[in-house]
Design a protein around this motif. Sequence first.
Motif, short mmCIF file in Angstrom:
data_model
loop_
_atom_site.label_atom_id
_atom_site.label_comp_id
_atom_site.label_asym_id
_atom_site.label_seq_id
_atom_site.Cartn_x
_atom_site.Cartn_y
_atom_site.Cartn_z
N ASP A 1 -15.86 39.70 48.30
CA ASP A 1 -15.24 39.08 49.48
C ASP A 1 -16.23 39.07 50.66
N GLU A 2 -16.97 40.16 50.81
CA GLU A 2 -17.94 40.25 51.91
C GLU A 2 -19.07 39.24 51.74
N ILE A 3 -19.51 39.03 50.50
CA ILE A 3 -20.55 38.02 50.25
C ILE A 3 -20.01 36.62 50.55
N ALA A 4 -18.78 36.37 50.16
CA ALA A 4 -18.17 35.07 50.46
C ALA A 4 -18.08 34.83 51.96
N LYS A 5 -17.76 35.88 52.72
CA LYS A 5 -17.70 35.75 54.18
C LYS A 5 -19.08 35.43 54.75
N ALA A 6 -20.11 36.10 54.23
CA ALA A 6 -21.49 35.82 54.68
C ALA A 6 -21.85 34.37 54.39
N GLN A 7 -21.46 33.87 53.24
CA GLN A 7 -21.74 32.49 52.88
C GLN A 7 -21.01 31.52 53.81
N GLN A 8 -19.79 31.87 54.19
CA GLN A 8 -19.03 31.03 55.12
C GLN A 8 -19.66 31.03 56.51
N LEU A 9 -20.19 32.18 56.93
CA LEU A 9 -20.81 32.28 58.25
C LEU A 9 -22.10 31.48 58.34
N TYR A 10 -22.86 31.46 57.23
CA TYR A 10 -24.16 30.79 57.22
C TYR A 10 -24.25 29.89 55.98
N PRO A 11 -23.45 28.84 55.93
CA PRO A 11 -23.41 28.01 54.71
C PRO A 11 -24.72 27.31 54.39
N ASP A 12 -25.57 27.10 55.38
CA ASP A 12 -26.84 26.44 55.13
C ASP A 12 -27.96 27.42 54.77
N ARG A 13 -27.66 28.73 54.84
CA ARG A 13 -28.70 29.73 54.61
C ARG A 13 -28.36 30.66 53.44
N ILE A 14 -27.09 30.97 53.25
CA ILE A 14 -26.66 31.97 52.27
C ILE A 14 -26.03 31.29 51.06
N ILE A 15 -26.52 31.64 49.87
CA ILE A 15 -25.95 31.20 48.60
C ILE A 15 -25.40 32.45 47.92
N GLY A 16 -24.10 32.61 47.94
CA GLY A 16 -23.48 33.85 47.48
C GLY A 16 -23.30 33.93 45.98
N PHE A 17 -23.67 35.07 45.42
CA PHE A 17 -23.42 35.40 44.01
C PHE A 17 -22.46 36.59 43.98
#
Length: 260
Positions: free
Chosen positions: A70-86
């Motif tokens: 869930d925390e990785i998904a939140k990071a991806q949502q915060l920075y969708p152009d920078r973070i690719i969550g696995f």
Amino acid sequence: MIFLIIDFHVHLGKVVRGWINVLNSIGIESEEQVEKEVDELIAEMDKYGIDKAVVFPNPRLPHEYKLANDEIAKAQQLYPDRIIGFCRVDPRDLKIAIEELERSVLTLGLKGLKLHPVMEVFTVDHDHIIKVVRKAADLGIPVIIHSGMSMMASANRFNKLAEKVPEATIIMAHFTTYPSNILVAKKHKNIYLETSAAINPKVIEVAVKEIGAERILYGSDWPYLDMRFEKLKIELANIDDEEKKLILGRNALRILGLER
């Protein structure tokens, strides 16, 4: 030449207590040294010219991976152009692992899976791993798996996995099992090599010669290893600019389905 740079091996969040004992040999003395938040990661990426990063949870207790994902998904949502969550799962409980993998991809929108045979104590060629990796392939996502450090994660164990799931995209994390990692990749076209912890640029040169730059990915294993130093190994390798371009970012775009 300006390269798009994607770091394919980055960790975020809390780490299980005691894991740090394994890492004393590389100069890490406390959990706090590797428990990073997303804003710290973005600052590091900006500092060293990293455009995007594939990010997954630090090692956690099995029941904590749902929260960690869930925390990785939140990071991806915060920075969708920078973070690719696995996401990350513990495959020893196959039912829970499959359920969490499906939730992470179909509900959270994460883009891949990380497995760690040393941390979760399994062998890469175990039947549970084959089934989890097959599910990832069915979901259309790549799988990055820790290699080296133990016979559980030896390059030879990737042979059976690659044979059993030829449709899967399997990334061997770290370049520590040279030359056996190259031999396995030569045998199986669905195996990619990730460069973190390569002993020097010359082993990357050999890999390019033996399997082609198209199946090699830049990764740093940040914050355990240094993002700048790991990138420098590729920049110093005696390979041409087009090959560096593939390793530093274009291959990742293709694997992740982000090419335009």
